[in-house]
Design a protein around this motif. Sequence first.
Motif, mmCIF file in Angstrom:
data_model
loop_
_atom_site.group_PDB
_atom_site.id
_atom_site.type_symbol
_atom_site.label_atom_id
_atom_site.label_comp_id
_atom_site.label_asym_id
_atom_site.label_seq_id
_atom_site.Cartn_x
_atom_site.Cartn_y
_atom_site.Cartn_z
ATOM 1 N N THR A 83 57.656 101.135 18.918
ATOM 2 C CA THR A 83 57.130 100.632 20.185
ATOM 3 C C THR A 83 57.354 101.730 21.221
ATOM 4 N N LEU A 84 56.636 101.651 22.325
ATOM 5 C CA LEU A 84 56.798 102.662 23.371
ATOM 6 C C LEU A 84 58.217 102.624 23.939
ATOM 7 N N ASP A 85 58.803 101.438 23.990
ATOM 8 C CA ASP A 85 60.186 101.302 24.444
ATOM 9 C C ASP A 85 61.147 102.022 23.497
ATOM 10 N N GLU A 86 60.931 101.861 22.186
ATOM 11 C CA GLU A 86 61.788 102.536 21.201
ATOM 12 C C GLU A 86 61.625 104.060 21.271
ATOM 13 N N ILE A 87 60.432 104.514 21.575
ATOM 14 C CA ILE A 87 60.217 105.964 21.724
ATOM 15 C C ILE A 87 61.028 106.485 22.901
ATOM 16 N N LEU A 88 61.019 105.751 24.000
ATOM 17 C CA LEU A 88 61.775 106.173 25.181
ATOM 18 C C LEU A 88 63.275 106.172 24.932
ATOM 19 N N GLU A 89 63.752 105.240 24.109
ATOM 20 C CA GLU A 89 65.184 105.109 23.852
ATOM 21 C C GLU A 89 65.695 105.999 22.718
ATOM 22 N N SER A 90 64.815 106.478 21.877
ATOM 23 C CA SER A 90 65.221 107.235 20.693
ATOM 24 C C SER A 90 65.631 108.665 21.042
ATOM 25 N N GLU A 91 66.804 109.040 20.594
ATOM 26 C CA GLU A 91 67.293 110.403 20.803
ATOM 27 C C GLU A 91 66.650 111.391 19.825
ATOM 28 N N ASP A 92 66.031 110.858 18.758
ATOM 29 C CA ASP A 92 65.379 111.715 17.766
ATOM 30 C C ASP A 92 64.037 112.256 18.252
ATOM 31 N N MET A 93 63.446 111.600 19.241
ATOM 32 C CA MET A 93 62.149 112.031 19.767
ATOM 33 C C MET A 93 62.330 113.262 20.652
ATOM 34 N N PRO A 94 61.387 114.177 20.589
ATOM 35 C CA PRO A 94 61.450 115.320 21.507
ATOM 36 C C PRO A 94 61.385 114.841 22.959
ATOM 37 N N PHE A 95 62.163 115.480 23.797
ATOM 38 C CA PHE A 95 62.256 115.075 25.201
ATOM 39 C C PHE A 95 60.900 115.103 25.892
ATOM 40 N N LYS A 96 60.116 116.142 25.646
ATOM 41 C CA LYS A 96 58.804 116.274 26.292
ATOM 42 C C LYS A 96 57.879 115.125 25.914
ATOM 43 N N PHE A 97 57.930 114.672 24.660
ATOM 44 C CA PHE A 97 57.086 113.561 24.253
ATOM 45 C C PHE A 97 57.532 112.283 24.954
ATOM 46 N N ARG A 98 58.834 112.071 25.073
ATOM 47 C CA ARG A 98 59.333 110.896 25.792
ATOM 48 C C ARG A 98 58.896 110.936 27.255
#
Length: 139
Positions: free
Chosen positions: A26-41
Amino acid sequence: MKKTVYEDYKYSMQDTGKVYVGSKYTLDEILESEDMPFKFRLIVERYILPEADLQDTLETHLYYLEPKSFIVKIYKQLKAKVKINIIEEKKHLLGGSKKQYVTKLMTVEELTAMSAEEKEKKGVVVQELIMSKLALMAF
């Protein structure tokens, strides 16, 4: 009773040139995930969320994205591609044919060019979003 969580297609991977994000986030999980690249968040927070809901999955976001949306231009800038499953008819040597799911890679522009009805008719299932690391870092 134990609550099970659906974790298939919830991943973030990187290689030397690409970032791969599973479509069930979910978009919320993307924002909260530390595994996602910062720029994508940051892109999700600033550009995608004003036009979407926090509980939308990446799959539904990409599936119902309008071709004239500003977000499509952002994905184009990121050189984003989408891995999808689609039903295609395969012909046999003996003249028969069989419908089966085929995995394809297409740009976000190509995906949004199909209407929602056409996607449903063809059985489109979004698996992952693939972005260029270089384009992501230059954003």
